[in-house]
Write a protein that holds these residues in place. Structure first.
Motif, PDB file in Angstrom:
ATOM      1  N   CYS A 162       4.515   8.444  -3.954  1.00 30.44           N
ATOM      2  CA  CYS A 162       3.901   7.273  -3.304  1.00 30.44           C
ATOM      3  C   CYS A 162       3.427   7.651  -1.904  1.00 30.44           C
ATOM      4  N   LEU A 163       2.445   6.918  -1.395  1.00 28.80           N
ATOM      5  CA  LEU A 163       1.973   7.128  -0.033  1.00 28.80           C
ATOM      6  C   LEU A 163       3.140   7.121   0.953  1.00 28.80           C
ATOM      7  N   GLU A 164       4.100   6.246   0.740  1.00 33.09           N
ATOM      8  CA  GLU A 164       5.234   6.138   1.653  1.00 33.09           C
ATOM      9  C   GLU A 164       5.990   7.457   1.779  1.00 33.09           C
ATOM     10  N   THR A 165       6.065   8.240   0.700  1.00 36.02           N
ATOM     11  CA  THR A 165       6.806   9.501   0.746  1.00 36.02           C
ATOM     12  C   THR A 165       6.075  10.567   1.552  1.00 36.02           C
ATOM     13  N   PHE A 166       4.838  10.312   1.932  1.00 35.64           N
ATOM     14  CA  PHE A 166       4.071  11.247   2.752  1.00 35.64           C
ATOM     15  C   PHE A 166       3.828  10.728   4.167  1.00 35.64           C
ATOM     16  N   ALA A 167       4.195   9.459   4.430  1.00 32.05           N
ATOM     17  CA  ALA A 167       3.833   8.861   5.721  1.00 32.05           C
ATOM     18  C   ALA A 167       4.969   8.165   6.439  1.00 32.05           C
ATOM     19  N   ALA A 168       5.960   7.619   5.734  1.00 30.93           N
ATOM     20  CA  ALA A 168       7.025   6.851   6.375  1.00 30.93           C
ATOM     21  C   ALA A 168       7.960   7.770   7.151  1.00 30.93           C
ATOM     22  N   ALA A 169       8.560   7.221   8.193  1.00 28.36           N
ATOM     23  CA  ALA A 169       9.404   8.011   9.086  1.00 28.36           C
ATOM     24  C   ALA A 169      10.549   8.695   8.356  1.00 28.36           C
ATOM     25  N   ARG A 170      11.138   8.006   7.381  1.00 28.79           N
ATOM     26  CA  ARG A 170      12.310   8.568   6.702  1.00 28.79           C
ATOM     27  C   ARG A 170      11.975   9.840   5.925  1.00 28.79           C
ATOM     28  N   TYR A 171      10.701  10.016   5.567  1.00 33.08           N
ATOM     29  CA  TYR A 171      10.278  11.218   4.857  1.00 33.08           C
ATOM     30  C   TYR A 171       9.632  12.251   5.787  1.00 33.08           C
ATOM     31  N   ILE A 212       0.821  -1.208   0.000  1.00 36.01           N
ATOM     32  CA  ILE A 212       0.000   0.000   0.000  1.00 36.01           C
ATOM     33  C   ILE A 212       0.859   1.265   0.000  1.00 36.01           C
ATOM     34  N   GLY A 213       2.085   1.164   0.488  1.00 34.57           N
ATOM     35  CA  GLY A 213       2.970   2.320   0.533  1.00 34.57           C
ATOM     36  C   GLY A 213       3.312   2.870  -0.831  1.00 34.57           C
ATOM     37  N   HIS A 214       3.039   2.106  -1.884  1.00 35.02           N
ATOM     38  CA  HIS A 214       3.395   2.546  -3.232  1.00 35.02           C
ATOM     39  C   HIS A 214       2.170   2.866  -4.083  1.00 35.02           C
ATOM     40  N   ILE A 215       1.049   3.138  -3.415  1.00 34.58           N
ATOM     41  CA  ILE A 215      -0.081   3.775  -4.087  1.00 34.58           C
ATOM     42  C   ILE A 215       0.311   5.224  -4.388  1.00 34.58           C
ATOM     43  N   THR A 216       0.090   5.672  -5.608  1.00 37.65           N
ATOM     44  CA  THR A 216       0.475   7.035  -5.980  1.00 37.65           C
ATOM     45  C   THR A 216      -0.553   8.045  -5.490  1.00 37.65           C
ATOM     46  N   LEU A 217      -0.098   9.004  -4.709  1.00 38.06           N
ATOM     47  CA  LEU A 217      -0.959  10.093  -4.255  1.00 38.06           C
ATOM     48  C   LEU A 217      -0.732  11.377  -5.046  1.00 38.06           C
ATOM     49  N   ASP A 218       0.497  11.574  -5.541  1.00 44.94           N
ATOM     50  CA  ASP A 218       0.822  12.802  -6.254  1.00 44.94           C
ATOM     51  C   ASP A 218       1.919  12.497  -7.276  1.00 44.94           C
ATOM     52  N   GLU A 219       1.569  12.536  -8.554  1.00 45.42           N
ATOM     53  CA  GLU A 219       2.536  12.199  -9.607  1.00 45.42           C
ATOM     54  C   GLU A 219       3.696  13.184  -9.665  1.00 45.42           C
ATOM     55  N   SER A 220       3.535  14.352  -9.061  1.00 43.99           N
ATOM     56  CA  SER A 220       4.608  15.341  -9.029  1.00 43.99           C
ATOM     57  C   SER A 220       5.288  15.401  -7.662  1.00 43.99           C
ATOM     58  N   GLY A 246      -1.980  11.028   8.927  1.00 51.07           N
ATOM     59  CA  GLY A 246      -3.224  10.267   9.036  1.00 51.07           C
ATOM     60  C   GLY A 246      -4.116  10.450   7.835  1.00 51.07           C
ATOM     61  N   ARG A 247      -4.221  11.677   7.344  1.00 52.22           N
ATOM     62  CA  ARG A 247      -5.055  11.912   6.156  1.00 52.22           C
ATOM     63  C   ARG A 247      -4.511  11.173   4.933  1.00 52.22           C
ATOM     64  N   HIS A 248      -3.196  11.180   4.786  1.00 56.24           N
ATOM     65  CA  HIS A 248      -2.601  10.471   3.649  1.00 56.24           C
ATOM     66  C   HIS A 248      -2.817   8.963   3.763  1.00 56.24           C
ATOM     67  N   ILE A 249      -2.616   8.429   4.958  1.00 52.80           N
ATOM     68  CA  ILE A 249      -2.871   6.990   5.151  1.00 52.80           C
ATOM     69  C   ILE A 249      -4.332   6.679   4.863  1.00 52.80           C
ATOM     70  N   GLY A 250      -5.221   7.558   5.298  1.00 51.78           N
ATOM     71  CA  GLY A 250      -6.637   7.354   5.051  1.00 51.78           C
ATOM     72  C   GLY A 250      -6.973   7.281   3.568  1.00 51.78           C
ATOM     73  N   SER A 251      -6.246   8.050   2.738  1.00 53.35           N
ATOM     74  CA  SER A 251      -6.470   7.964   1.287  1.00 53.35           C
ATOM     75  C   SER A 251      -6.129   6.570   0.775  1.00 53.35           C
ATOM     76  N   GLY A 252      -5.013   6.011   1.277  1.00 49.93           N
ATOM     77  CA  GLY A 252      -4.661   4.652   0.882  1.00 49.93           C
ATOM     78  C   GLY A 252      -5.648   3.631   1.400  1.00 49.93           C
TER      79      GLY A 252
END
Length: 404
Positions: free
Chosen positions: A259-268, A240-248, A305-311
């Motif tokens: 990807c969702l991961e770039t908006f939610a994972a700790a490293r980002y 699920i971390g690689h669902i695209t939320l923003d192509e840019s 949380g909002r980004h995870i909710g989109s996924g």
């Protein structure tokens, strides 16, 4: 010789059905066994008596619905199972028996990216120490469940993503640990094991369809469909971390953008706060500060949380799970992260799917994956071995077939 449809083969099949029901649940009353297997109460009673006489199960007095009942579990001396969980920053090992009782458990810090040989050396040492602490020998170990923080290639059994564990690329973790311990090993990724752990012991009990979302250094999901982990033909279901939320959006480690991961994972996420809160800030500290009222940390957790909710909304529209369980360090934020997840689900998911969904935090915390590793062995092992030489009342050692 047993022929299909004969009384002896039918009886054997009924024995295995009862043993399987008890093995998967840990313990059941006889009434629950009857409901789970479809067998009559009288048949269950006779089979339980036979299994008890043969040493396969133990029966204890209990109560159910205010009435006296008999709880059935697999015998404590039938063998033990071991769970090994490699996280990005820790190693955790647990020892349990076939009645779903955890007998020993220990965790220690570990940089899993540094050296796979060091990781397996320490796992081997910790397993040996805990087995000795329990007071049994390795000959009583009938299987090991192994969790790793990355996808396993189904065909080769190797870790296939160099971006996640670069030092482990091409390593077959099942074969390596099995060679060291001399017992069969089953392996899966950490999100799948987290889902199994919560399904058997935690917030997923009582449901057959759920998604376990783990948010840590990455974002992954373990999917349970009709009571079983769904891995997909290549073993990559749940990314699920690689669902695209923003192509840019930001470039992800997978090579895509946004990807969702770039908006939610700790490293980002952590770099958003390290300028004001210090370079050593951890996700655990962000959660603690947010719960204490820190406005910056609260804002970041709300956005995550909002980004995870989109996924999660996409999952709802595709799979319609009845429950989503949030795991990883972010889960300790409680309603601070659950409320925005639910908000996004309500906005983007099909209304009927959103209404049927409950979103909870996991109840097992950092133990979910190692308990899931125990559950993996308990779910994969065969029942026929537990009944070897059953008719003569002689207990044979339970031996697993080769692991996944």
């Amino acid at each position: 010789m047993q022929t299909p449809g004969s009384q002896s083969s039918l009886h054997r099949a009924n024995l295995e059905r009862v043993v399987r029901a008890v093995r998967l649940a840990g313990s059941l009353t006889q009434a629950e066994i009857a409901r789970a297997t479809g067998l009559s109460a009288a048949t269950v009673s006779n089979i339980v008596r036979e299994l008890k006489d043969g040493g396969t199960v133990e029966v204890t007095d209990t109560s159910a619905g205010g009435r006296r009942a008999r709880s059935v579990s697999l015998s404590g001396d039938a063998g033990i199972v071991i769970g090994v969980d490699f996280g990005h920053t820790h190693l955790r090992v647990a020892v349990g028996n076939l009645a779903h009782r955890v007998l020993a458990e220990e965790s220690e810090p570990l940089d899993v990216d540094a050296s796979w040989t060091d990781g397996f050396d320490r796992a081997e040492t910790l397993v040996g120490r805990l087995v000795a602490d329990v007071g049994v020998g390795l000959e009583k170990v009938i299987g090991v469940g192994l969790g790793v923080p990355g996808p396993i290639d189904v065909e080769s059994g190797t870790l296939g993503s160099t971006a996640i564990l670069p030092g482990w690329a091409g390593i077959n973790p099942r074969q390596e640990l099995s060679r060291r311990l001399g017992v069969p090993v089953y392996v899966d990724n950490d999100a799948n094991l987290g889902a199994l752990g919560e399904l058997v012991w935690g917030s997923g009990r009582g449901v057959k369809d759920l998604a376990y979302i783990k948010v840590a250094s990455g974002v992954g999901a373990g999917l349970v469909i009709n009571g079983e982990i769904y891995r997909g033909p290549g073993g990559t279901a749940g990314e699920i971390g690689h669902i695209t939320l923003d192509e840019s959006g930001p470039v992800c480690r997978c090579g895509n953008r946004g990807c969702l991961e770039t908006f939610a994972a700790a490293r980002y996420v952590l770099p958003l706060l390290q300028g004001t809160h210090g370079p050593e800030l951890t996700m655990e500290q962000v959660v603690e500060l947010a719960r204490g009222g820190d406005p910056g940390c609260r804002r970041v957790i709300t956005d995550v949380g909002r980004h995870i909710g989109s996924g999660v909304a996409s999952l709802c529209n595709l799979l319609n799970p009845s429950r989503v369980v949030l795991g990883g360090s972010l889960a300790d934020a409680g309603e601070l992260v659950l409320a925005p997840i639910r908000e996004s689900v309500g906005r983007y998911a099909i209304p009927s799917a959103a209404r049927q969904l409950s979103v909870l935090t996991g109840s097992l915390g950092g133990r979910a994956e190692v308990l899931g590793a125990l559950a993996l062995v308990l779910s994969e092992m065969g029942d026929s071995t537990l009944l070897s030489d059953h008719a003569s009342g002689v207990r044979a050692p339970a031996i697993l077939s080769s692991g996944r």
